[in-house]
Design a protein around this motif. Sequence first.
Motif, PDB file in Angstrom:
ATOM      1  N   ASP A 110       0.823  -1.210   0.000  1.00  0.00           N
ATOM      2  CA  ASP A 110       0.000   0.000   0.000  1.00  0.00           C
ATOM      3  C   ASP A 110       0.856   1.258   0.000  1.00  0.00           C
ATOM      4  N   LEU A 112       0.572   5.009   0.933  1.00  0.00           N
ATOM      5  CA  LEU A 112      -0.315   5.843   1.733  1.00  0.00           C
ATOM      6  C   LEU A 112      -0.278   7.293   1.265  1.00  0.00           C
ATOM      7  N   TRP A 122      -0.707   3.488  10.761  1.00  0.00           N
ATOM      8  CA  TRP A 122      -1.270   2.591   9.756  1.00  0.00           C
ATOM      9  C   TRP A 122      -1.392   1.169  10.312  1.00  0.00           C
ATOM     10  N   ASN A 128      -7.981   0.648   6.414  1.00  0.00           N
ATOM     11  CA  ASN A 128      -8.568   0.687   5.081  1.00  0.00           C
ATOM     12  C   ASN A 128      -9.938  -0.005   5.054  1.00  0.00           C
ATOM     13  N   CYS A 129     -10.038  -1.134   5.747  1.00  0.00           N
ATOM     14  CA  CYS A 129     -11.218  -1.980   5.650  1.00  0.00           C
ATOM     15  C   CYS A 129     -12.163  -1.789   6.839  1.00  0.00           C
ATOM     16  N   ASN A 146     -10.572  10.441   2.078  1.00  0.00           N
ATOM     17  CA  ASN A 146     -10.722   9.844   0.754  1.00  0.00           C
ATOM     18  C   ASN A 146     -11.518  10.807  -0.122  1.00  0.00           C
ATOM     19  N   PHE A 199     -10.089   6.223   8.221  1.00  0.00           N
ATOM     20  CA  PHE A 199     -10.046   5.259   7.124  1.00  0.00           C
ATOM     21  C   PHE A 199      -9.537   5.971   5.872  1.00  0.00           C
ATOM     22  N   GLY A 201      -7.913   5.488   1.633  1.00  0.00           N
ATOM     23  CA  GLY A 201      -7.916   4.667   0.422  1.00  0.00           C
ATOM     24  C   GLY A 201      -6.511   4.604  -0.138  1.00  0.00           C
ATOM     25  N   PRO A 202      -5.663   3.726   0.372  1.00  0.00           N
ATOM     26  CA  PRO A 202      -4.290   3.650  -0.121  1.00  0.00           C
ATOM     27  C   PRO A 202      -4.255   3.193  -1.577  1.00  0.00           C
TER      28      PRO A 202
END
Length: 278
Positions: A110, A112, A122, A128-129, A146, A199, A201-202
């Motif tokens: 990923d 970032l 991180w 992310n999820c 994001n 959260f 979005g990498p």
Amino acid sequence: MYEAIIIGGGPAGLQAALTLGRMHRRTVLLDSGEYRNATVAHAHNLLGHDGESPADLRRRGRAELAAYASVEVRDATATAVAADPHGVRVEVAGETLRAGHLVLATGLADELPPVPGLAEHWGDLVANCPFCHGHEFAGRPVAILNASPHAQMLRGMLAPVASEVFVLDPARVTRVETADDGLRLVLDDASTLSVAGAFIGPAPRQRAPFAEDLGLALQESGAVRVDPFGRTSVERVFAVGDMAHADHFPGPMATLAAAIAAGQLAAVAIVQTLAAPR
């Protein structure tokens, strides 16, 4: 000569090795020691192991493989791969390994957003999820950093979990600081926002160069294109875990359960190929 070489010692690779081992197929698994979830202390949403660390899951999996004499595990990094009419070749530690089949389970890495302080959190307070980490922020505010359309989907998914969901363009965040009960986001207007977690979005990329080296067909997502059993566009080569997905998925499924299932299905396909009448 091996019947299968597996590159990658995460859940997908370990499960593929276990399935092949149970069918007494000569297999070697090469584990570089690099994992996408290396910074994660607790993995979730895996039945029977909810909250267990990914490192413990890997240790448990490797211990289980020790019961199968046909499976060899090496702590080693593959440096090159090639396919020929007779099978596949893998270079590792100055040695050339040969096998009838290759399972790529090298995963993604990923990239970032370049926000100071973000990387330090991180896998813990920055994730992310939402399936894997959302519940841990229950009843508290969270931020979604994001700028893509997917941010609104994440907002809707987290709405029943968090007390409040803030959606921000990551370009507005100048730095991330540790707070008493989470994170403090410092914004470009000098204001701050306190949240339990964030959260992002990498931008994922293939961790290893092997898909490109082998000329494997890719999806628009950048993942390897596979069928439901993990077969790639190159005969005898399989790809499993979050580095690959079939056409009916919108993108890589970055979950432990999906990775384990993919590893098992690829191994089943290899076993059936080996057992088929000549």
